[in-house]
Structures are given as structure tokens and as C-alpha cells.
Design a protein around this motif. Structure first.
Motif, PDB file in Angstrom:
ATOM      1  N   TRP A   1       0.838  -1.023  -0.060  1.00 46.45           N
ATOM      2  CA  TRP A   1      -0.138  -0.006   0.052  1.00 46.45           C
ATOM      3  C   TRP A   1       0.847   1.032   0.043  1.00 46.45           C
ATOM      4  O   TRP A   1       1.988   1.219   0.272  1.00 46.45           O
TER       5      TRP A   1
ATOM      6  N   GLU B   1       0.162   6.799   2.202  1.00 47.15           N
ATOM      7  CA  GLU B   1      -0.952   7.525   2.611  1.00 47.15           C
ATOM      8  C   GLU B   1      -2.179   6.794   3.185  1.00 47.15           C
ATOM      9  O   GLU B   1      -2.768   7.018   3.974  1.00 47.15           O
ATOM     10  N   ASP B   2      -2.307   5.569   2.148  1.00 40.09           N
ATOM     11  CA  ASP B   2      -3.617   4.718   2.333  1.00 40.09           C
ATOM     12  C   ASP B   2      -3.261   4.049   3.708  1.00 40.09           C
ATOM     13  O   ASP B   2      -4.131   3.832   4.414  1.00 40.09           O
TER      14      ASP B   2
ATOM     15  N   ARG C   1      -4.036   6.154   6.465  1.00 39.55           N
ATOM     16  CA  ARG C   1      -5.374   6.523   6.655  1.00 39.55           C
ATOM     17  C   ARG C   1      -6.076   5.158   7.389  1.00 39.55           C
ATOM     18  O   ARG C   1      -6.912   5.401   8.519  1.00 39.55           O
TER      19      ARG C   1
END
Length: 372
Positions: free
Chosen positions: A319, A322-323, A326
Motif C-alpha cells: 500500500w 498515505e493509504d 488512513r
């Protein structure tokens, strides 16, 4: 029977470089090749026309075979064993699949058996070696503590010797953890990233520097219990079955059990057992909740999930940071301690949580062939 003459089917099974047998839908053994006979040390007449489940004496194992036969049309593979006439068990990888899609081929199943006894013996030796090294580490630490009782003239020598022992233990810890991690596709960089992330998070939480260091080196051993997880589960590219997941989850209590009982490993034992516990009590192995989970384990939980998400695995691509960030934020109050997530968020906003895979506690460059 089937479209191919029996002699042709027998010849095909004999050509395989492993044990093999042909079963009908009732589980009856129609053909067994010579390699299977040799592996089981059982005369051919004792196998032919018997039902596969009947070669097992243990009722639990018979039920496993019965459950497999109930799923006759599906291909399956996993660790099991073949019983021998002398009462011993030969560990094998059993693979089974229908002979074809349509009738009459779909009424027959080929079962192959690959001998993994040497691999199992090697795993047992590795586990024994690990315990031996841990015992040696206990002995060295005890000797270091004994030195403190020497006279004042020897105090400096004691300090120097203790530091040497600490460095030696740190090297041993790192090498052992990396050795365990190399069973997976990650070549050991994972444990070093976890150490780095754990130290950054602990420092962001304003913990004393002694705790920062202790949490960091203890985090290296968070997954040492995976030494007991079979390779076919550890490296499986697809979703784990419920039984496989239960086996995988054993690595948490096994990690605590494997580590030395000396105070030096107190934090490492807590992390090994509890780094999969969730803040809301939905984790394992104890279902611990909130602050009942050791702080070091709560920190490693965030570090471990972040690294797992941002790293490629056999079952998923990496991933983006940023993902992954989150997902960590969304897990606050459910999977993760909100205060640790707040520290994580602060580091992310300020460019932290950057792993430095070249910052090794031991030199792993040319001697081991490991890459950063």
C-alpha cells in the motif's frame, strides 16, 4: 472404470517423482505407485481396495479424511502424515484433485504425497538451537551481574564487560530475529523497520530514552514465535482457513514461551504475546482490552500493521504510505490505542516513520548476503 486402460494409469502414477494413489468417489484405493508403497513400508495388497480413511487408526485423523472425501470435487493441499506398518508416522504434503471435470473422470481423484521428514527434522534442530542460544544468553547475563560484586578497583572493568555483553546480546537478538524472518519472503528488513518505528513512536509519546531503547530492541523479537508455524501456512498466498488461522495465531503465546525468563526479556515477552491484541478487546490470544494491554505491545501493534500494509506480501501488493496511514487512523479506538495513533499521526505530518533499513544492529552486508 475410466477411458484410459488401468495399465496406462498405473504407468502414469509410477512416472511421478512422489507417492501417488488413485481413489474412487467412495475413497477406495484403486492404484498405488511403488514410491507410495516404499514410503509407507506397506505391501501393496494391504492397500489396494481399502478405503483411504481405513489406513488411519486415530479417529480424529479418520474424520479429517472423511471430511476431505466429502469435498471430492475440490483440489486441496496441506500437511498430514502417512502411517507405516511399524507404527511410525511419515510427515508429508498431501495434494488431492479430481482426475477431470466431467464424468467419468470426475469420479476419480489422484492423491500425491511428498516426504517432508527432512524439513521437519531441520525445523526441530533450529528450534533446539534457538533454545540453546537463549540458555547461553542467560549464562552470559548472569556472569555480567556477578561482576558487579567485585571491588571498587574492578568497577570500570565491570562497566566495560557489561557493555560488551549488552552489545553481544543485541547482536544475538537481531541475528536470531532475522533468521526467523528469512523463512518468509522478507529477508529480515521487517524486524529492523519495526525496531525503528517503535523507537520513533515511543519517543513521540515522550517516554524516557531508556524505555525507547528497551522497547526498540524488544520489538525485534515480536514474531519469534513464527518459528513454530509451518512454511505452507506462513507462505500461503491466499486466505487462510479457520484451522490455518488458529495455527498462525499460536505464534503469539509461543513467542512468549520461547523467550528467556530473565528480566532482560520481560518487555520482549510482553510484546511477543500481546502485539495482536486490539484496543477494544477483539484481538488475540487473550482478548485483552485497553490499558490492560502492555504499552510496548500497543506501540508495536501500530508499527507492525503500518509496516505490513506498506510492504509487499505474497498475498497482496504494498500500500502507499498515505493509504496505510488512513487505515491506522480509522483503527484508533478499535484496533489501536488512540494515544499511540495520535503520536503516529504527528510523526506522519512531520515526515517521521521513515525506515532506515541500512541501520542494522549487526553487519549483515557481505557475510550473509542480506540486502537492506
Amino acid at each position: 472404470m475410466i477411458h484410459l486402460p488401468p495399465q496406462t494409469v498405473e504407468a502414469l502414477l509410477e512416472s511421478l517423482n512422489c507417492g501417488a494413489m488413485l481413489l474412487d468417489r467412495s475413497g477406495r484405493i484403486l492404484i498405488a505407485n511403488r514410491r507410495l508403497i516404499d514410503m509407507m513400508k506397506t505391501p501393496l495388497p494391504c492397500l489396494r481396495e481399502r478405503r483411504f480413511e481405513d489406513i488411519y487408526d486415530d479417529e480424529k485423523d479418520r474424520r479429517r479424511v472423511q471430511e476431505r472425501m466429502a469435498e471430492f470435487g475440490e483440489a486441496r493441499e496441506g500437511e498430514f502424515y502417512l502411517p507405516r506398518v511399524d507404527g511410525t508416522h511419515l510427515p508429508v504434503i498431501l495434494s488431492s484433485r479430481p482426475l477431470g471435470d466431467g464424468e467419468p473422470l470426475s469420479n476419480y481423484m489422484v492423491v500425491t504425497a511428498i516426504d517432508i521428514s527432512k524439513q521437519k527434522a531441520a525445523e526441530a534442530r533450529l528450534s533446539e538451537d534457538y533454545h540453546t542460544i537463549a540458555q547461553l544468553s542467560d549464562t552470559v547475563l548472569t556472569q555480567a551481574l556477578d561482576l558487579k560484586h567485585y571491588s571498587e578497583d574492578l568497577e570500570q572493568m565491570v562497566r566495560d564487560r557489561t557493555e560488551e555483553i549488552r552489545e553481544a546480546n543485541m547482536e544475538a537478538i537481531t541475528m536470531l530475529a532475522v533468521a526467523c524472518e528469512t523463512r518468509d519472503e522478507d529477508t529480515g528488513s521487517h524486524v529492523l523497520r519495526i525496531q525503528r518505528y517503535t523507537e520513533q513512536l515511543a519517543r513521540e509519546l515522550r517516554l524516557p530514552e531508556t524505555d525507547v531503547e528497551r522497547f526498540g530492541y524488544s520489538a525485534i523479537l515480536h514474531d519469534v514465535g513464527k518459528i513454530v508455524v509451518p512454511d505452507d501456512i506462513l507462505k500461503k498466498p491466499g486466505l487462510l482457513t479457520l484451522e490455518e488461522r488458529e495455527i498462525m495465531q499460536r505464534h503469539a503465546p509461543e513467542g512468549e514461551r520461547i523467550l528467556s525468563s530473565k528480566p532482560f526479556f520481560d518487555t520482549a515477552r510482553a510484546i511477543a504475546r500481546s502485539h495482536h491484541e486490539n484496543w477494544d478487546g477483539s484481538g488475540y490470544p487473550d482478548g485483552a482490552k485497553g490499558e490492560a494491554i502492555p504499552l510496548a505491545a500497543r506501540i508495536v501493534h501500530v508499527a507492525d500493521v503500518f509496516d505490513a500494509l506498506t510492504s509487499r506480501r505474497v498475498y497482496k501488493p504494498a500500500w502507499s504510505r498515505e493509504d496505510a496511514a488512513r487505515a491506522i487512523r480509522e483503527g484508533a479506538g478499535r484496533m489501536f490505542d488512540p494515544s499511540v495513533v495520535a503520536a503516529f499521526d504527528s510523526l506522519m505530518r512531520n515526515g517521521g516513520l521513515e525506515a532506515d533499513d541500512t541501520r542494522l544492529s549487526v553487519d549483515m552486508s557481505s557475510d550473509t548476503g542480506a540486502s537492506s
